[in-house]
Motif scaffolding. Structure first.
Motif, mmCIF file in Angstrom:
data_model
loop_
_atom_site.group_PDB
_atom_site.id
_atom_site.type_symbol
_atom_site.label_atom_id
_atom_site.label_comp_id
_atom_site.label_asym_id
_atom_site.label_seq_id
_atom_site.Cartn_x
_atom_site.Cartn_y
_atom_site.Cartn_z
ATOM 1 N N GLU A 256 0.721 -1.252 -0.127
ATOM 2 C CA GLU A 256 -0.150 -0.144 -0.066
ATOM 3 C C GLU A 256 0.878 1.081 0.135
ATOM 4 O OE1 GLU A 256 -3.260 0.038 3.090
ATOM 5 O OE2 GLU A 256 -3.895 2.030 2.391
ATOM 6 N N ASN A 257 1.963 1.248 0.768
ATOM 7 C CA ASN A 257 2.899 2.356 0.544
ATOM 8 C C ASN A 257 4.330 2.125 0.862
ATOM 9 O OD1 ASN A 257 0.927 4.737 1.259
ATOM 10 N ND2 ASN A 257 0.284 3.533 3.059
ATOM 11 N N HIS B 111 4.387 -0.940 -6.763
ATOM 12 C CA HIS B 111 3.643 0.316 -6.746
ATOM 13 C C HIS B 111 4.551 1.406 -6.099
ATOM 14 C CE1 HIS B 111 0.212 3.188 -6.699
ATOM 15 N NE2 HIS B 111 0.265 3.297 -5.476
ATOM 16 N N GLN C 67 3.977 11.310 -2.461
ATOM 17 C CA GLN C 67 4.866 10.371 -1.317
ATOM 18 C C GLN C 67 6.396 10.514 -1.869
ATOM 19 O OE1 GLN C 67 1.325 7.603 -1.030
ATOM 20 N NE2 GLN C 67 2.637 7.419 0.952
ATOM 21 N N GLU D 279 -0.577 8.500 -12.049
ATOM 22 C CA GLU D 279 -1.276 9.703 -11.932
ATOM 23 C C GLU D 279 -0.462 10.905 -12.656
ATOM 24 O OE1 GLU D 279 -1.927 10.043 -7.504
ATOM 25 O OE2 GLU D 279 -3.366 8.474 -7.657
ATOM 26 N N ASN E 296 -0.612 3.820 -14.442
ATOM 27 C CA ASN E 296 -1.785 3.640 -13.428
ATOM 28 C C ASN E 296 -2.300 5.098 -13.263
ATOM 29 O OD1 ASN E 296 -3.080 2.005 -11.611
ATOM 30 N ND2 ASN E 296 -1.884 3.207 -10.102
ATOM 31 N N GLN F 143 -7.382 2.675 -11.248
ATOM 32 C CA GLN F 143 -7.480 2.606 -9.899
ATOM 33 C C GLN F 143 -8.870 2.262 -9.395
ATOM 34 O OE1 GLN F 143 -5.787 6.099 -7.966
ATOM 35 N NE2 GLN F 143 -3.794 5.873 -8.852
ATOM 36 N N GLU G 232 -6.882 -0.444 -7.703
ATOM 37 C CA GLU G 232 -7.141 -0.138 -6.432
ATOM 38 C C GLU G 232 -8.474 0.052 -6.219
ATOM 39 O OE1 GLU G 232 -4.720 3.669 -5.680
ATOM 40 O OE2 GLU G 232 -2.963 2.884 -7.033
ATOM 41 N N TRP H 74 -8.012 3.333 3.347
ATOM 42 C CA TRP H 74 -7.420 4.723 3.435
ATOM 43 C C TRP H 74 -8.662 5.698 3.564
ATOM 44 C CZ3 TRP H 74 -6.399 8.090 -1.391
ATOM 45 C CH2 TRP H 74 -7.296 7.734 -2.301
#
Ligand code: XIL
Length: 301
Positions: free
Chosen positions: A43-44, A80, A87, A127, A169, A203, A234, A275
């Motif tokens: 996820e991160n 990912h 981030q 993105e 993505n 996503q 996602e 999230w």
């Protein structure tokens, strides 16, 4: 079939989830993860801030935990994400121009090389297009290094991890609209010019303000018709009960109707893991019990 993964596998698809390394010690969470899912996304833990907190000093511990655990359980892994405006570590946020471009290339090379041969598909660029009707690139520090940053990212990823599928993505590209058409035109151009791209990730974060589009399947199909694989990367759908369950079934049916749709990943396991937990957008409730949406997904396969 009695699990999401086996239901999807019966139709030659995968069914994945985002996972957080710090939750792997939660027995309920880990139990659902290993029973239900055949694909895993960190996820991160693979993002730029997590993997390169200091320039050219890499930190893979959490991501390695996720990858090793997935592989030990026979689950595949989506990587990912290699290049994204969000981030980023502070040091990258403060770079620009050729210094940032070189840092991006080094980041992609190092991370993709570290995981070489272990990743089913990389979200190489995440993105990069603007919302709204402009069809323009998102204005970001990466975009400001030059319009060719996306193709440079893809060529760099291919050189580092040649057998992984390389994906673009994005969100709000799930239906036919100006943003998805801009991505479509980029993919078409990349294929025509030999820039390596294998897949497009949608996503599919849905909520009342941004619902599942009526032309979702048609949009997946137009990308598939270019010759790239499409993946739902996602998925989460705000809501509850039969409305939420019906939307989830529509997503499954859309993927099944598109031959090149390889699989579906939901963005978390239990609603409490999401999230955006207050939207209760996932397939399991906070206690780990399957929701109506879960049964609907199983049935739709
Ligand atoms: C989200 C994570 O779920 C959160 O834990 C984090 O705080 C922010 O990022 N698009 C993406 C994902 O590509 O990486 C984002 O994940 C959600 C939106």
């Amino acid at each position: 079939a009695t699990t999401l993964g086996s239901a999807a596998a019966a139709k030659s698809r995968y069914f994945g989830t985002a996972v957080a390394a710090y939750k792997l010690g939660d027995a309920t969470y880990a139990g659902i993860l290993d029973r239900e899912f055949t694909m895993v996304t960190a996820e991160n833990e693979m993002k730029w801030d997590a993997t390169e907190p200091t320039q050219n000093s890499f930190s893979y511990t959490s991501a390695d935990t996720i990858v090793a655990r997935a592989r030990a359980n026979g689950q595949r892994v989506r990587g990912h994400a290699l290049a994204w405006h969000s981030q980023q570590p502070g040091w990258a946020q403060s770079l620009s121009g050729s210094a940032l471009r070189s840092a991006m290339v080094n980041h992609i090379t190092k991370v993709a090389t570290h995981y070489r041969g272990q990743i089913y598909a990389w979200d190489v660029v995440n993105e990069a297009f603007a919302d709204g009707s402009s069809g323009a690139r998102r204005d970001s520090n990466l975009q400001q290094t030059g319009n060719d940053w996306i193709e440079v990212a893809f060529r760099t990823a291919r050189a580092a991890d040649p057998d992984a599928k390389l994906c673009y993505n994005d969100y709000n590209t799930d239906g036919v609209n100006a943003k998805s058409t801009a991505v479509y035109n980029m993919v078409k151009d990349f294929l025509a010019r030999g820039v390596p791209i294998d897949c497009v990730g949608f996503q599919s974060h849905f909520n009342p303000a941004s619902p599942l589009p009526a032309d979702y399947q048609a949009n997946l199909q137009r990308f598939a018709d270019l010759g790239v694989e499409v993946q739902i990367t996602e998925l989460d759908i705000a809501g509850s009960g039969s409305a939420q369950a019906d939307s989830y079934a529509r997503v499954v049916r859309a993927c099944l109707a598109v031959t090149r749709c390889a699989g579906i990943t939901v963005w978390g396991i239990r609603d409490s893991d999401s999230w955006r937990a207050s939207d209760t957008p996932l397939l399991f409730d906070g206690n780990g019990n399957p929701k109506a949406a879960y049964t609907s997904v199983l049935t739709a396969f």
